[in-house]
Design a protein around this motif. Structure first.
Motif, mmCIF file in Angstrom:
data_model
loop_
_atom_site.group_PDB
_atom_site.id
_atom_site.type_symbol
_atom_site.label_atom_id
_atom_site.label_comp_id
_atom_site.label_asym_id
_atom_site.label_seq_id
_atom_site.Cartn_x
_atom_site.Cartn_y
_atom_site.Cartn_z
ATOM 1 N N ASP A 5 19.433 1.077 36.934
ATOM 2 C CA ASP A 5 20.727 0.422 36.425
ATOM 3 C C ASP A 5 20.576 -0.422 35.252
ATOM 4 O O ASP A 5 19.791 -1.185 35.200
ATOM 5 C CB ASP A 5 21.240 -0.492 37.727
ATOM 6 C CG ASP A 5 22.816 -0.626 37.619
ATOM 7 O OD1 ASP A 5 23.151 -0.939 36.444
ATOM 8 O OD2 ASP A 5 23.135 -0.969 38.776
ATOM 9 N N ARG B 50 22.709 -2.124 33.829
ATOM 10 C CA ARG B 50 23.635 -3.501 33.855
ATOM 11 C C ARG B 50 22.772 -4.668 34.318
ATOM 12 O O ARG B 50 21.819 -4.573 34.953
ATOM 13 C CB ARG B 50 24.854 -3.355 35.244
ATOM 14 C CG ARG B 50 25.816 -2.268 34.622
ATOM 15 C CD ARG B 50 27.025 -2.094 36.017
ATOM 16 N NE ARG B 50 25.919 -1.726 37.039
ATOM 17 C CZ ARG B 50 26.535 -1.269 38.157
ATOM 18 N NH1 ARG B 50 27.848 -1.575 38.221
ATOM 19 N NH2 ARG B 50 26.001 -0.938 39.221
ATOM 20 N N ASP B 51 23.362 -5.934 33.861
ATOM 21 C CA ASP B 51 22.576 -7.390 34.052
ATOM 22 C C ASP B 51 23.090 -7.494 35.287
ATOM 23 O O ASP B 51 22.712 -8.667 35.929
ATOM 24 C CB ASP B 51 22.607 -8.225 33.012
ATOM 25 C CG ASP B 51 24.097 -8.497 32.668
ATOM 26 O OD1 ASP B 51 24.956 -8.042 33.258
ATOM 27 O OD2 ASP B 51 24.232 -9.278 31.797
ATOM 28 N N ASP B 52 24.331 -7.034 35.823
ATOM 29 C CA ASP B 52 24.508 -7.328 37.112
ATOM 30 C C ASP B 52 25.546 -6.485 37.905
ATOM 31 O O ASP B 52 26.201 -5.664 37.363
ATOM 32 C CB ASP B 52 25.781 -8.636 36.754
ATOM 33 C CG ASP B 52 26.512 -9.072 38.175
ATOM 34 O OD1 ASP B 52 26.126 -8.610 39.370
ATOM 35 O OD2 ASP B 52 27.289 -10.172 38.168
ATOM 36 N N SER B 53 25.129 -5.844 39.138
ATOM 37 C CA SER B 53 25.345 -4.753 39.505
ATOM 38 C C SER B 53 26.801 -4.691 40.105
ATOM 39 O O SER B 53 27.177 -3.724 40.471
ATOM 40 C CB SER B 53 24.449 -4.319 41.061
ATOM 41 O OG SER B 53 24.404 -5.413 41.887
ATOM 42 N N LYS B 54 27.663 -5.956 39.834
ATOM 43 C CA LYS B 54 28.839 -6.115 40.386
ATOM 44 C C LYS B 54 29.737 -5.782 39.118
ATOM 45 O O LYS B 54 30.972 -5.465 39.599
ATOM 46 C CB LYS B 54 29.048 -7.478 41.044
ATOM 47 C CG LYS B 54 28.221 -7.797 42.425
ATOM 48 C CD LYS B 54 28.424 -9.116 42.876
ATOM 49 C CE LYS B 54 28.010 -9.631 44.165
ATOM 50 N NZ LYS B 54 28.023 -10.781 44.472
ATOM 51 N N LYS B 55 29.284 -5.777 38.380
ATOM 52 C CA LYS B 55 29.910 -5.329 36.938
ATOM 53 C C LYS B 55 30.332 -3.856 36.769
ATOM 54 O O LYS B 55 29.346 -3.166 37.410
ATOM 55 C CB LYS B 55 29.359 -5.933 35.691
ATOM 56 C CG LYS B 55 29.080 -7.389 35.570
ATOM 57 C CD LYS B 55 28.492 -7.584 34.259
ATOM 58 C CE LYS B 55 28.639 -9.144 33.943
ATOM 59 N NZ LYS B 55 27.549 -9.381 32.775
ATOM 60 N N ARG C 297 20.221 -2.061 26.167
ATOM 61 C CA ARG C 297 19.798 -2.056 27.703
ATOM 62 C C ARG C 297 20.017 -0.608 28.222
ATOM 63 O O ARG C 297 19.257 -0.053 29.230
ATOM 64 C CB ARG C 297 20.818 -2.888 28.466
ATOM 65 C CG ARG C 297 20.355 -4.416 28.160
ATOM 66 C CD ARG C 297 21.516 -5.331 29.136
ATOM 67 N NE ARG C 297 21.075 -5.095 30.539
ATOM 68 C CZ ARG C 297 20.334 -5.945 31.340
ATOM 69 N NH1 ARG C 297 19.658 -6.988 30.484
ATOM 70 N NH2 ARG C 297 20.053 -5.769 32.548
#
Length: 256
Positions: A189, A191-196, A205
């Motif tokens: 993944d 993303r730095d935040d899986s909720k984004k 990244r």
């Protein structure tokens, strides 16, 4: 070889949930390729297949980006053909010239008015078309940086073609988002935040996640997941039934 008209008339071809659907898509793709072998295709449903392994591999060469673009553009335009004028029920863009649609040209002209391009795709020169496609679907998503991941081009040229073909046909954000979703599915993944939500922007990244996935032997899975996502996108389009060549086009870049 199966009869193409019979294959396209088979309701199972259009039913993505039917167990025979995938097999019929492969048969249609093979039939298209057989019929077009040795010819430059222009019609929407029959395209000449270009080899996926035609990309330059000397990633340190100063002219690498230019030659890489020439390779992906050549294959993309073999898929697109020349000038196409189609009714709205078959193509919401109506007029397309070598991959540049009427809608895309209008958007591009609004974004870059200083280039003073014509409003009709039919009036574009080859160099103008190439400049537009390179700026929006090659340079902006930083495809050369992805291709410079050591060993990627040699091992998975279809992936490089896949990304450009998807970006130029659907938009670079869609192509980038499908790749990000595929990376996350395989455990990389970006993303730095899986909720984004996935933003579709291929930054450092995302490229780092792609390199890690490639080193882990997941590039085939990433590429083929993108194929699957393109197919699902096609099926949701209102003009899907008018374009039997869409699914074979995606399938031609599936890796084995």
């Amino acid at each position: 070889m199966a009869d193409l008209k019979k294959l396209l008339a088979d309701p199972r071809y259009w039913d993505g949930d039917h167990p025979d659907h995938a097999s019929l898509v492969r048969q249609v793709s093979e039939e298209f390729e057989a019929q077009q072998e040795g010819h430059q295709a222009v019609h929407q449903t029959g395209r000449t297949k270009a080899p996926a392994g035609d990309l330059p591999t000397d990633i340190a060469a100063p002219d690498y980006d230019d030659r890489l673009f020439e390779s992906v553009l050549r294959r993309f335009q073999r898929e697109e053909g020349g000038i196409a004028i189609r009714p709205p029920k078959a193509d919401k863009n109506r007029i397309t010239n070598k991959g540049v649609s009427e809608n895309f040209l209008a958007s591009y002209n609004k974004k870059y008015p200083s280039e003073k391009l014509p409003s009709d795709p039919r009036d574009l020169s080859d160099s103008e078309i190439a400049r537009m496609l390179r700026k929006e679907f090659f340079d902006r998503p930083q495809l050369p940086k992805m291709a410079r991941i050591p060993g990627l081009v040699e091992a998975a040229p279809a992936f490089v073609h896949q990304f450009f073909d998807a970006a130029a046909q659907h938009g670079d954000i869609d192509a980038g988002r499908w790749m990000q979703e595929a990376l996350a599915k395989e455990g990389f993944d970006p993303r730095d935040d899986s909720k984004k939500p996935f933003d579709g922007i291929v930054g450092s990244r995302t490229r780092r996640a792609l390199e890690e996935a490639f080193k882990a032997g997941k590039i085939t899975a990433i590429n083929n997941d993108m194929v699957d996502r393109r197919i699902e996108h096609f099926k949701r389009q209102p003009e899907f039934s008018e374009n039997p060549g869409w699914l074979p086009r995606a399938e031609r870049l599936r890796m084995k």
